[in-house]
Design an enzyme around this catalytic site. Structure first.
Site, mmCIF file in Angstrom:
data_model
loop_
_atom_site.group_PDB
_atom_site.id
_atom_site.type_symbol
_atom_site.label_atom_id
_atom_site.label_comp_id
_atom_site.label_asym_id
_atom_site.label_seq_id
_atom_site.Cartn_x
_atom_site.Cartn_y
_atom_site.Cartn_z
ATOM 1 C CB SER A 21 2.835 -7.926 1.347
ATOM 2 O OG SER A 21 1.928 -7.730 2.403
ATOM 3 C CB THR A 38 0.718 -3.506 6.413
ATOM 4 O OG1 THR A 38 -0.585 -3.544 5.824
ATOM 5 C CG2 THR A 38 1.317 -2.118 6.279
ATOM 6 C CG ASP A 39 -2.260 -7.619 3.878
ATOM 7 O OD1 ASP A 39 -2.567 -6.706 4.661
ATOM 8 O OD2 ASP A 39 -2.927 -7.912 2.863
ATOM 9 C CB THR A 63 -0.935 -0.030 1.232
ATOM 10 O OG1 THR A 63 -1.806 -1.146 1.075
ATOM 11 C CG2 THR A 63 -1.759 1.222 1.357
HETATM 12 N N1 ASP Z 1 -2.687 -5.689 1.002
HETATM 13 C C1 ASP Z 1 -1.650 -4.682 1.206
HETATM 14 C C2 ASP Z 1 -0.311 -5.395 1.212
HETATM 15 O O1 ASP Z 1 -0.012 -6.092 2.138
HETATM 16 C C3 ASP Z 1 -1.897 -3.982 2.486
HETATM 17 C C4 ASP Z 1 -0.890 -2.945 2.884
HETATM 18 O O2 ASP Z 1 0.186 -2.814 2.351
HETATM 19 O O3 ASP Z 1 -1.221 -2.182 3.831
HETATM 20 O O4 ASP Z 1 0.423 -5.278 0.267
#
Ligand code: ASP
Length: 328
Positions: free
Chosen positions: A60, A92-93, A13
């Site tokens: 991710s 963040t995932d 993200t």
């Molecule tokens: N789905 C995204 C990822 O993990 C969420 C994020 O980056 O906050 O790439």
């Protein structure tokens, strides 16, 4: 002279873009390059001499061991060519999983810092630019040496060992349950208030090259109404190890305990973790059959899976793997 910091991008993200600035969901992760991230944060060049490389451009949730292998090799290369520290931008995932893999396998005392964002780069009040600046400040700081792999998000500095994503959408999405953050960014500099006591990085026995062929280690989730089918499927599917995300303190449903015990008797290494999100899973004091299972301590299931897979790359001996879960 400013320290040289290598920024390795993997997507997420923090590199996400939405159609409009008020959109904080419904965006595409991992579509913007490093130059766009740097342009949103001109103060970066005051802190460090920065170079960058794209290792991946993914959401991710789709992280793979092949990407971990490339990332680790790129980190080694960056250090060999004089980087004082590394920053990894990441979704963040699965940020905590990549962080823990590197924490267990990178042979260095130099700083490796992960960061990400909960809001896409195009959003009002995007959190990525300040997180990136904090990550570069942290990676460039002498205080970050010897602390293992770190993550900094929303001003908090966490150890890769303990950090977990604990919220689906909030900007304050990460915590280190039980033990708390290592410190905070204060007035533009890291202020550490505790250290990690478990083994990591330069003192770890694991090698990143193992990611080329990690054994199959699935996670089974404990719940009311469970039966033996998934445990049987895991064994039939060739699992070398199984992590059981147990209820409460890692307790195992009676219907699953039997197939897990027979798996353990056949040499499959079973680790008991907890689905609660906090607290240690301790040895079962009722003794006997549970001695077949290894306790995950405070590692959440996803991290216990990484440690078990790396451990199984080195040994099949349960006593040695138990020792590893105690030390890492
Ligand atoms: N789905 C995204 C990822 O993990 C969420 C994020 O980056 O906050 O790439």
């Amino acid at each position: 002279m400013k320290p040289k910091i290598s920024v390795l991008t993997t997507g997420g993200t923090i590199a996400g873009a939405a159609a409009r600035s008020e959109m904080i969901t419904g965006y595409r992760a991992g579509v913007l390059g490093a130059d766009t991230l740097f342009a949103a944060c001109p103060a970066l060049s005051d802190v460090a001499a920065i170079d960058s490389a794209e290792v991946a451009a993914i959401d991710s949730k789709d992280m793979t061991e092949a990407i971990w292998l490339r990332l680790a090799a790129q980190i080694e290369e960056a250090f060999a060519s004089g980087a004082a520290g590394i920053v990894i931008t990441h979704g963040t995932d699965t940020l905590e999983e990549t962080a823990y893999f590197l924490h267990l396998t990178m042979k260095t005392d130099k700083p490796i810092v992960l960061t990400g964002a909960m809001r896409p780069a195009t959003a009002l009040s995007a959190d990525g630019p300040l997180n990136l600046l904090d990550a570069v400040r942290l990676a460039a700081s002498p205080e970050a040496h010897g602390q293992g792999v770190l993550a900094v998000l929303n001003g908090e500095i966490h150890s890769a060992r303990d950090i977990q994503k604990v919220h689906t959408t909030a900007v304050q999405a990460f915590a280190s349950p039980d033990v708390g953050a290592l410190g905070r960014m204060e007035q533009g500099a890291p202020r550490f208030r505790r250290r990690v006591l478990t083994r990591h990085t330069a003192r770890s026995e694991f090698r990143f090259e193992s990611a080329a062929a990690l054994p199959y280690v699935p996670i089974l989730y404990g719940h009311a109404g469970a039966d033996s089918r998934l445990a049987a499927a895991a064994v039939e599917g060739g699992a070398a190890g199984i992590v059981y995300a147990g209820t409460g303190d890692g307790s195992i449903h009676e219907a699953v305990r039997k197939p897990l015990l027979s798996a353990a008797e056949k040499g499959v290494v079973v680790v008991r973790a907890s689905r609660t999100g906090a607290g240690a899973v301790l040895s079962d004091e009722s003794g006997c059959p549970e001695a077949y299972f290894i306790e995950a301590d405070t590692l959440p299931p996803a991290k216990a899976r990484i440690l078990l897979a790396l451990a199984l790359s080195e040994t099949k001996e349960r006593a040695k793997i138990r020792r590893m879960f105690h030390e890492y």
